[in-house]
Design a protein around this motif. Structure first.
Motif, PDB file in Angstrom:
ATOM      1  N   CYS A 261      40.117  46.390  85.962  1.00 38.04           N
ATOM      2  CA  CYS A 261      39.660  45.665  84.867  1.00 38.04           C
ATOM      3  C   CYS A 261      39.680  46.391  83.503  1.00 38.04           C
ATOM      4  CB  CYS A 261      38.234  45.121  85.099  1.00 38.04           C
ATOM      5  SG  CYS A 261      38.188  44.309  86.815  1.00 38.04           S
TER       6      CYS A 261
ATOM      7  N   ALA B 220      34.140  38.559  83.795  1.00 36.48           N
ATOM      8  CA  ALA B 220      35.223  38.309  84.868  1.00 36.48           C
ATOM      9  C   ALA B 220      36.348  39.182  84.636  1.00 36.48           C
ATOM     10  CB  ALA B 220      35.531  36.600  84.702  1.00 36.48           C
ATOM     11  N   CYS B 221      36.818  39.653  85.550  1.00 33.77           N
ATOM     12  CA  CYS B 221      37.811  40.809  85.262  1.00 33.77           C
ATOM     13  C   CYS B 221      38.914  40.543  84.258  1.00 33.77           C
ATOM     14  CB  CYS B 221      38.076  41.621  86.612  1.00 33.77           C
ATOM     15  SG  CYS B 221      39.561  42.698  86.371  1.00 33.77           S
TER      16      CYS B 221
END
Length: 165
Positions: free
Chosen positions: A71, A89-90
């Motif tokens: 990420c 959110a990645c």
């Protein structure tokens, strides 16, 4: 024959330093201490080196975290401070999730430069992608130079390698 006479030692001349020589040496030592003393006891040089090492470690941590998790990690330099953040959110969203400091476990890997020490970067913010490459805010690979006081270190765009001269 004459009897042998006991030999008397000849008067020995006094050896050592004169009072004038001692005062002159002490005066020179005092001047030398007054000129060089503050250089040895000033904290600013130590504070600058400590913050330089801390900022460099933070950038290295951001690189390793991006590669390990897959990420992206954003490094922001603003107002003589730095901060690390990830996306909630990645793959999408803003960089709003603070990175956990590995040494303290506290959320928010940030730090501010001590008084009198400057921190700057030629690209801010910059992002380490999942492969560890450095990107600017527009997603373009870029080399980054960070300056802490009089010291600098560089981050290579295609590898994320952190080096300093």
């Amino acid at each position: 024959m004459r009897p042998a006479r006991a030999r008397t030692p000849s008067p020995v001349r006094g050896t050592g330093f004169t009072l004038v020589e001692l005062v002159a040496v002490l005066g020179l030592l005092g001047i030398l201490a007054a000129v060089s003393g503050p250089r040895f006891f000033a904290r600013s040089g130590f504070d600058e080196r400590l913050f330089f090492d801390d900022a460099r470690a933070a950038v290295r941590h951001a690189h390793k975290l991006a590669v390990a998790t897959g990420c992206p990690v954003q490094v922001t330099i603003a107002a003589n401070s730095y901060g690390l953040a990830q996306r909630s959110a990645c793959d999408a969203g803003p960089f709003a999730q603070p990175v956990v400091h590995p040494g303290t476990g506290a959320a928010g890997y940030t730090n501010t430069a001590p008084s009198g020490i400057s921190l700057g970067a030629d690209v801010t913010p910059f992002v380490f992608d999942a492969l560890g490459r450095t990107r600017d805010a527009g997603g373009i690979p870029t080399n980054v130079t960070l300056t802490v006081g009089a010291r600098t270190f560089r981050v290579a765009g295609e590898t994320g390698f952190v080096s300093f001269p």
